[in-house]
Design a protein around this motif. Sequence first.
Motif, PDB file in Angstrom:
ATOM      1  N   VAL A   1       0.842  -1.201   0.000  1.00 25.56           N
ATOM      2  CA  VAL A   1       0.000   0.000   0.000  1.00 25.56           C
ATOM      3  C   VAL A   1       0.876   1.250   0.000  1.00 25.56           C
ATOM      4  N   ASP A   2       0.383   2.276  -0.709  1.00 25.96           N
ATOM      5  CA  ASP A   2       1.155   3.502  -0.878  1.00 25.96           C
ATOM      6  C   ASP A   2       1.456   4.226   0.425  1.00 25.96           C
ATOM      7  N   ASP A   3       0.578   4.084   1.430  1.00 26.27           N
ATOM      8  CA  ASP A   3       0.776   4.886   2.635  1.00 26.27           C
ATOM      9  C   ASP A   3       1.927   4.364   3.503  1.00 26.27           C
ATOM     10  N   THR A   4       2.605   3.301   3.049  1.00 26.28           N
ATOM     11  CA  THR A   4       3.799   2.848   3.761  1.00 26.28           C
ATOM     12  C   THR A   4       5.083   3.332   3.083  1.00 26.28           C
ATOM     13  N   LEU A   5       4.954   4.104   2.002  1.00 22.23           N
ATOM     14  CA  LEU A   5       6.130   4.682   1.349  1.00 22.23           C
ATOM     15  C   LEU A   5       6.821   5.695   2.268  1.00 22.23           C
ATOM     16  N   PRO A   6       8.110   5.949   2.044  1.00 17.79           N
ATOM     17  CA  PRO A   6       8.768   7.012   2.806  1.00 17.79           C
ATOM     18  C   PRO A   6       8.023   8.337   2.649  1.00 17.79           C
ATOM     19  N   HIS A   7       8.047   9.150   3.693  1.00 17.11           N
ATOM     20  CA  HIS A   7       7.337  10.429   3.654  1.00 17.11           C
ATOM     21  C   HIS A   7       7.820  11.326   2.523  1.00 17.11           C
ATOM     22  N   ALA A   8       9.033  11.129   2.080  1.00 14.45           N
ATOM     23  CA  ALA A   8       9.592  11.990   1.031  1.00 14.45           C
ATOM     24  C   ALA A   8       8.978  11.749  -0.331  1.00 14.45           C
ATOM     25  N   LEU A   9       8.167  10.699  -0.469  1.00 14.45           N
ATOM     26  CA  LEU A   9       7.573  10.376  -1.771  1.00 14.45           C
ATOM     27  C   LEU A   9       6.070  10.632  -1.772  1.00 14.45           C
ATOM     28  N   ARG A  10       5.588  11.086  -2.916  1.00 11.13           N
ATOM     29  CA  ARG A  10       4.148  11.158  -3.106  1.00 11.13           C
ATOM     30  C   ARG A  10       3.617   9.756  -3.365  1.00 11.13           C
ATOM     31  N   PRO A  11       2.335   9.498  -3.075  1.00  4.85           N
ATOM     32  CA  PRO A  11       1.766   8.190  -3.398  1.00  4.85           C
ATOM     33  C   PRO A  11       1.756   7.943  -4.899  1.00  4.85           C
ATOM     34  N   ILE A  12       1.813   6.664  -5.276  1.00  7.32           N
ATOM     35  CA  ILE A  12       1.659   6.303  -6.682  1.00  7.32           C
ATOM     36  C   ILE A  12       0.233   6.605  -7.109  1.00  7.32           C
ATOM     37  N   GLY A  13       0.079   7.068  -8.332  1.00  5.36           N
ATOM     38  CA  GLY A  13      -1.254   7.289  -8.880  1.00  5.36           C
ATOM     39  C   GLY A  13      -1.675   8.736  -8.807  1.00  5.36           C
TER      40      GLY A  13
END
Length: 198
Positions: A186-198
């Motif tokens: 899930v996108d919300d586990t990406l590093p804070h420095a990245l925007r979500p995919i999509g």
Amino acid sequence: MSTQVGTVEEVVLLSAGGEAVGRVPKAGVHHGATPLHLAFSCHVVDTDGRVLVTRRAASKVAWPLIWTNAVCGHPAPGESLEDAVRRRALDELGLVVPGVRLVLPRFAYAAVSAGVLEHELCPVVVAVVPRGSSLTPAPAEVADHRWLAWAELSASIDADPAAWSPWMRLQLGLLEGPPTHWPTAVDDTLPHALRPIG
């Protein structure tokens, strides 16, 4: 779309928690004490399930002529993960990537080659492309490439692990089976420095 200004490619520096804490020119970020920074790895699979692997150019400062996954790179400040993957796939391989699927949102590693430390928080994605997709690899980035069935790839890595990049071996150790079977994260586990995919 990349938000880089001018021709200076920048890399995002990170805190241990994945927050952006600065930016530096890519040309100067990799050395013996490389700070933690943002990157990505993309595994490309065609519609027949073959995996694209690339051999790094001989001119690379770190890991020259080592085999690895299809494409790696560094998202620019403010650039989404998907946009960064599309940009680098086009720049390095001349390959159009229609979309990506997130599989390891917080993969991180450190490794040393020829005195150069690689120190990255490096989300991992998978992209599926049509069989026969056109490739025009950039010689400064890619010395060779192959499309391998999953069994061929696994056997090649088992036979000669040192011929393959440490990040790819670590990633495959965290995932089971071919890339088309890897679970979507899930996108919300990406590093804070990245925007979500999509």
